[in-house]
Design a protein around this motif. Sequence first.
Motif, PDB file in Angstrom:
ATOM      1  N   THR A  15      14.289 -15.874 -15.018  1.00  0.00           N
ATOM      2  CA  THR A  15      13.978 -14.470 -14.734  1.00  0.00           C
ATOM      3  C   THR A  15      14.094 -13.598 -15.978  1.00  0.00           C
ATOM      4  OG1 THR A  15      16.278 -14.062 -14.061  1.00  0.00           O
ATOM      5  CG2 THR A  15      14.721 -14.693 -12.332  1.00  0.00           C
ATOM      6  N   LEU A  17      10.830 -13.794 -18.043  1.00  0.00           N
ATOM      7  CA  LEU A  17       9.724 -13.163 -17.308  1.00  0.00           C
ATOM      8  C   LEU A  17       9.807 -11.641 -17.391  1.00  0.00           C
ATOM      9  CD1 LEU A  17       9.489 -15.402 -14.105  1.00  0.00           C
ATOM     10  CD2 LEU A  17       7.958 -15.395 -16.080  1.00  0.00           C
ATOM     11  N   LEU A  18      11.000 -11.092 -17.238  1.00  0.00           N
ATOM     12  CA  LEU A  18      11.167  -9.649 -17.341  1.00  0.00           C
ATOM     13  C   LEU A  18      10.990  -9.176 -18.784  1.00  0.00           C
ATOM     14  CD1 LEU A  18      14.164  -9.085 -14.896  1.00  0.00           C
ATOM     15  CD2 LEU A  18      11.719  -8.849 -14.443  1.00  0.00           C
ATOM     16  N   TRP A  72       3.957  -9.448 -14.179  1.00  0.00           N
ATOM     17  CA  TRP A  72       5.199 -10.137 -14.538  1.00  0.00           C
ATOM     18  C   TRP A  72       6.301  -9.901 -13.515  1.00  0.00           C
ATOM     19  CZ3 TRP A  72       4.642 -13.960 -17.532  1.00  0.00           C
ATOM     20  CH2 TRP A  72       3.724 -13.938 -18.583  1.00  0.00           C
ATOM     21  N   SER A 116       8.032 -12.956 -11.345  1.00  0.00           N
ATOM     22  CA  SER A 116       9.468 -13.214 -11.247  1.00  0.00           C
ATOM     23  C   SER A 116       9.932 -13.220  -9.794  1.00  0.00           C
ATOM     24  CB  SER A 116      10.236 -12.150 -12.042  1.00  0.00           C
ATOM     25  OG  SER A 116      11.627 -12.335 -11.915  1.00  0.00           O
ATOM     26  N   TRP A 141       8.590 -16.275  -7.937  1.00  0.00           N
ATOM     27  CA  TRP A 141       9.308 -17.515  -8.270  1.00  0.00           C
ATOM     28  C   TRP A 141      10.597 -17.609  -7.469  1.00  0.00           C
ATOM     29  CZ3 TRP A 141      14.159 -18.511 -10.222  1.00  0.00           C
ATOM     30  CH2 TRP A 141      14.399 -19.863 -10.538  1.00  0.00           C
TER      31      TRP A 141
END
Length: 478
Positions: free
Chosen positions: A95, A98-99, A146, A150, A153
């Motif tokens: 995470t 992704l962030l 994005w 996240s 996922w």
Amino acid sequence: MSLGLTALELARIQFAFTVSFHIIFPATSIGLACFLAVLEWRWLKTRDPVYRDLFKYWIKIFAVAFGMGVVSGVVMSYQFGTNWAEFSRIAGGITGPLLSYEVLSAFFLEAGFLGIMMFGWGRVGERAHFFATLMVAIGTCISMFWILSSNSWMQTPQGFAIENGVIVPKDWLAIVFNPSFPYRFAHMAVAAFLVSALVVAGTSAWHLLRGRRDVLVKRSFSMALWMILFAAPAQVLVGDQHGLNTLHHQPAKLAAIEGHWETNHHESMPLYLFGIPNMQTEHTDYAVGIPYLGSLILTHELNGEVKGLKDFTPEDRPNSTVLFWSFRLMVSLGMLMLLLALSGLLLRKGNKLYETSWLHKFAIIMGPTGYIALLAGWFTTEMGRQPWVVYGVLRTKDALSGVPATQVGFTLILFVVVYTVVFGTSVYYIFKLMHKGPQFIYAQPEEMAGVGHFKTPMRPLSAVDESIDQPTQEQKHD
């Protein structure tokens, strides 16, 4: 100040509170950024100054929504370290990047061109300014990409391994484009367009109902209804595909949404229109359903089999009572949105779109429903994942920081007070701008444009270039 709740319950309430405030602002800015791009494109193509004046008006509301989205997003990120440190430790390897990609690829793009978009009219060339507007609109969509990747996922984790109790990435393509991501991304994108279109339609309808009949109000009302007419049916189709994906990857969530307790072996599943799922008795009380329709919608077969909640252990079941009604609230509002758009389409044929007061009242009532449906959808998505924070991998209770309930309770109260003041003021300011409505400015000679006018604002607050306390055009005519 634990309020009689555990640290886990308070931390979940706090995150739900902050994310609920946050999501309404990005949804508004995503839709309005694209609307502004369309308005400027139409201005460049037709040279109709009405599009330029509408751009000037709606960019003010966009600016406030964008700023509040940034502020509220920063607060949310801190909670990963304060209340959910174990989540950050265990799943941060996925995470976190992704962030970070969202900040590097989207936020910097938005921030880099936002100043040109807001303050560059008349200072840069027309094509350069339009390019900046496009970049801001594209940046909001990349940011959504994005964030949704996240979140998706966490709902349908793929492409990872667990080493020494920590989740580590193995296949970034599988992580980013996880099974539920395309459906969630499309669902959120269409929701953002609906949110903004309903705000534009409601604002315009307010001024129509008060007697304004100028082209600024008419055109914005018409454009908003066209967008709703396109987006509402699209959302139905996307939602159907999203439901099929959820049935495959998160069957417990879908069973909870439908109040479905027993797996329907060799028989049809009804669609419950009304009922009260009871988590203690494992039964949906007062159920009113339509035979076969549940199987038909969820499996596209008359006797399609759908797992019931009893197929899952009690500790792995989400709260069906909440999900059942949050989902139906979202769907019901979606149907009303479609009804609004179809009503507008019918009234266009008789040239009664701008003279039918009941339609204007309907549009005003529907104005905030985009936000209500959005929040209901997010509650359904996030609460349906429980008791997992990473579905099937990491339980929510195991992601909590070692903080006492009193500390979490104190910060929750503090958040409520601060958010009420800060964001309440922002929302009030947006309402004042909506009440004022779009104004004609294109009749001003170009040489009069200077500081405080549309061409060359010199500082951020100059984006709103007149007092919201000035009388509106209809007030001047009274």
